[in-house]
Design an enzyme around this catalytic site. Structure first.
Site, PDB file in Angstrom:
ATOM      1  N   ILE A 179       4.138  -0.028   6.381  1.00  0.00           N
ATOM      2  CA  ILE A 179       2.751  -0.435   6.579  1.00  0.00           C
ATOM      3  C   ILE A 179       1.813   0.219   5.570  1.00  0.00           C
ATOM      4  O   ILE A 179       0.711  -0.258   5.328  1.00  0.00           O
ATOM      5  CB  ILE A 179       2.309  -0.097   8.017  1.00  0.00           C
ATOM      6  CG1 ILE A 179       1.080  -0.921   8.413  1.00  0.00           C
ATOM      7  CG2 ILE A 179       2.067   1.408   8.192  1.00  0.00           C
ATOM      8  CD1 ILE A 179       0.760  -0.871   9.900  1.00  0.00           C
ATOM      9  N   LYS A 180       2.266   1.310   4.950  1.00  0.00           N
ATOM     10  CA  LYS A 180       1.425   2.054   4.014  1.00  0.00           C
ATOM     11  C   LYS A 180       1.110   1.258   2.741  1.00  0.00           C
ATOM     12  O   LYS A 180       0.184   1.610   2.005  1.00  0.00           O
ATOM     13  CB  LYS A 180       2.095   3.374   3.638  1.00  0.00           C
ATOM     14  CG  LYS A 180       2.321   4.329   4.802  1.00  0.00           C
ATOM     15  CD  LYS A 180       1.021   4.886   5.335  1.00  0.00           C
ATOM     16  CE  LYS A 180       1.259   5.998   6.337  1.00  0.00           C
ATOM     17  NZ  LYS A 180       0.006   6.608   6.818  1.00  0.00           N
ATOM     18  N   ASP A 181       1.853   0.189   2.482  1.00  0.00           N
ATOM     19  CA  ASP A 181       1.537  -0.654   1.327  1.00  0.00           C
ATOM     20  C   ASP A 181       0.096  -1.164   1.413  1.00  0.00           C
ATOM     21  O   ASP A 181      -0.604  -1.281   0.397  1.00  0.00           O
ATOM     22  CB  ASP A 181       2.475  -1.869   1.269  1.00  0.00           C
ATOM     23  CG  ASP A 181       3.896  -1.498   0.878  1.00  0.00           C
ATOM     24  OD1 ASP A 181       4.148  -0.308   0.628  1.00  0.00           O
ATOM     25  OD2 ASP A 181       4.747  -2.398   0.849  1.00  0.00           O
TER      26      ASP A 181
END
Length: 452
Positions: free
Chosen positions: A43-45
């Site tokens: 999700i950090k993208d």
């Protein structure tokens, strides 16, 4: 034509998947927002690209510059992907508790990785926070993203994660469950969802050893709450600026062990090969399941992919060393069998003597041992074939007819691994106990062990 013009255009719009087995006793509908479908597998993208875009717009990041960040791995991956597309260099600091896979992946996409000690205060010059700040001051044309206090972090989730969940559930979501680390995901998503429906409950999942839960409950930053933990990607020893606690309704803490075990269950029972935080997220939900009703629709955010944790939570040895995994081992089989002395035979004994030993002790496998250790083996099936074709072989020496020696493994080898070693060529497995004494486990021992 439906074409993505670079890898960054594939970020977001990740699937919402219903959980069926682990949560079958819960009356509510439980859905997982599976964000390992992002190109960087986490999700950090989302927030990594947003931080860079904001930095560019504000003039903090210029062409040919260097991106610096302290990261547990996933944010670094998102930043590295963006750097590849946009032409920046990357230097990341991380802690020595992070999995080797994360570090290797960051290096594979061109980043420089500096490993710092975990168990130091945030303001210690050796901490990965401090080292990142120092590098940002020393390196010309560099930018420290600072995902903890950079509000572009939560903005990314306000603009993407929240709207996606609202649309995918037709606005019927009643609960959001999310692990709490930098605060960006849980806060940004909650801010959007609360604007749509203030009654949506936001449950933040924390780990024991983090101070976030006590801060949420009391407003007090209590460093006595802080102690080492092995969970990765969530929990903090300070309160990042991304938090807006008034949009969160509850914090719930889980143990390192429970989160790791639940991650493994997700892989085996739901087919979702997720990271540590996903297991912890679901474990937190399970601890609160009695508060759910049949009409509730719960969304759990699963942050990253299990490939980052193959050497950790998906490794039996790592799990056993920390007391996280209750699996049967070679030692357990021997202990359950009782203190029986290993029956062996010397290579200069006869086949007839080997047969007599098998009859006397009702066994089928005998290690052949000389003064130095195992040199071969004799088995009932192997001797039967030889005796059937040549009855006179009874007087032959064991060393002339013996089969290959049984594999030797460690005393704490899991039963599952033992089963893979025993086959037509290897009828048994050997191991030495703490005293150095040899023991044997056969396929029948394993069958009896698994049947109990």
């Amino acid at each position: 034509m439906d074409i993505k013009y670079n890898i960054l255009e594939t970020i977001g719009n990740t699937p919402l998947i219903k959980l069926n087995k682990i949560t079958k006793e819960i009356p509510a509908t439980i859905l997982a927002k599976v964000d390992y479908f992002n190109p960087g597998n986490s999700i950090k993208d989302r927030m990594a690209v947003k931080m860079i875009e904001v930095a560019e717009a504000e003039g903090h990041l210029k062409p040919g510059g260097t991106i610096i960040e302290c990261t547990s791995g996933n944010t670094g991956m998102g930043l590295a992907l963006a750097a590849c597309v946009k032409g920046y260099k990357c230097i990341f600091t991380t802690t020595d508790k992070q999995s080797k896979e994360k570090m290797d992946i960051l290096k594979a996409v061109g980043a420089e990785v500096i490993v710092c000690p975990t168990n130091v205060e945030p303001d210690d010059p050796r901490s990965y926070y401090s080292v990142a700040r120092r590098l940002a001051k020393e390196i010309p044309n560099s930018y420290l993203c600072n995902q903890y206090d950079n509000l572009a972090n939560r903005l990314a989730h306000y603009e993407t994660t929240g709207p996606e969940i609202w649309k995918q559930t037709d606005g019927k979501i009643t609960h959001l469950v999310c692990t709490a680390g930098t605060g960006g995901t849980v806060t940004g998503t909650a801010m959007y969802l609360k604007e749509q429906n203030p009654d949506i409950q936001i449950w933040a999942i924390d780990v024991f050893g983090s101070l976030l839960t006590k801060f949420f409950n009391t407003g007090e930053v209590d460093m006595n709450e802080v102690h080492p933990y092995v969970s990765e990607g969530f929990g903090e020893d300070f309160v990042p600026a991304n938090y807006k606690m008034d949009v969160i309704d509850r914090f719930e803490q889980v143990t390192d062990k429970d989160g790791a075990i639940m991650a493994r269950r997700l892989a085996k029972e739901e087919g979702l090969f997720c990271g540590y935080s996903a297991g912890s997220c679901l474990q937190g939900l399970m601890q609160l399941k009695d508060q759910l009703k049949p009409d509730d629709l719960v969304v759990c955010i699963f942050h990253d992919h299990g490939s980052r944790y193959v050497a950790k939570i998906y490794n039996d040895q790592w799990m056993m060393e920390r007391g996280f995994l209750d699996v049967k081992t070679f030692k357990d089989i021997v202990s359950a069998r009782g203190s029986k002395k290993l029956v062996t035979i010397e290579p200069d004994k006869t086949v007839a003597e080997a047969v007599d030993l098998m009859k006397k002790y009702d066994i089928e496998q005998i290690p052949v041992i000389n003064g130095e250790g195992p040199v071969g083996a004799v088995s009932e099936s192997g001797l039967f074939q030889k005796l059937f074709t040549n009855p006179d072989i009874k007087s032959e020496l064991v060393k002339n007819v013996m089969e290959q020696s049984y594999p030797i493994v460690s005393f704490d080898t899991p039963v599952e691994r033992l089963g893979n070693l025993i086959n037509r060529e290897n009828g048994a497995v050997l191991a030495k106990d703490e005293k150095g004494d040899l023991h044997i486990v056969t396929k029948y021992d394993i069958i009896q062990s698994l049947a109990k």
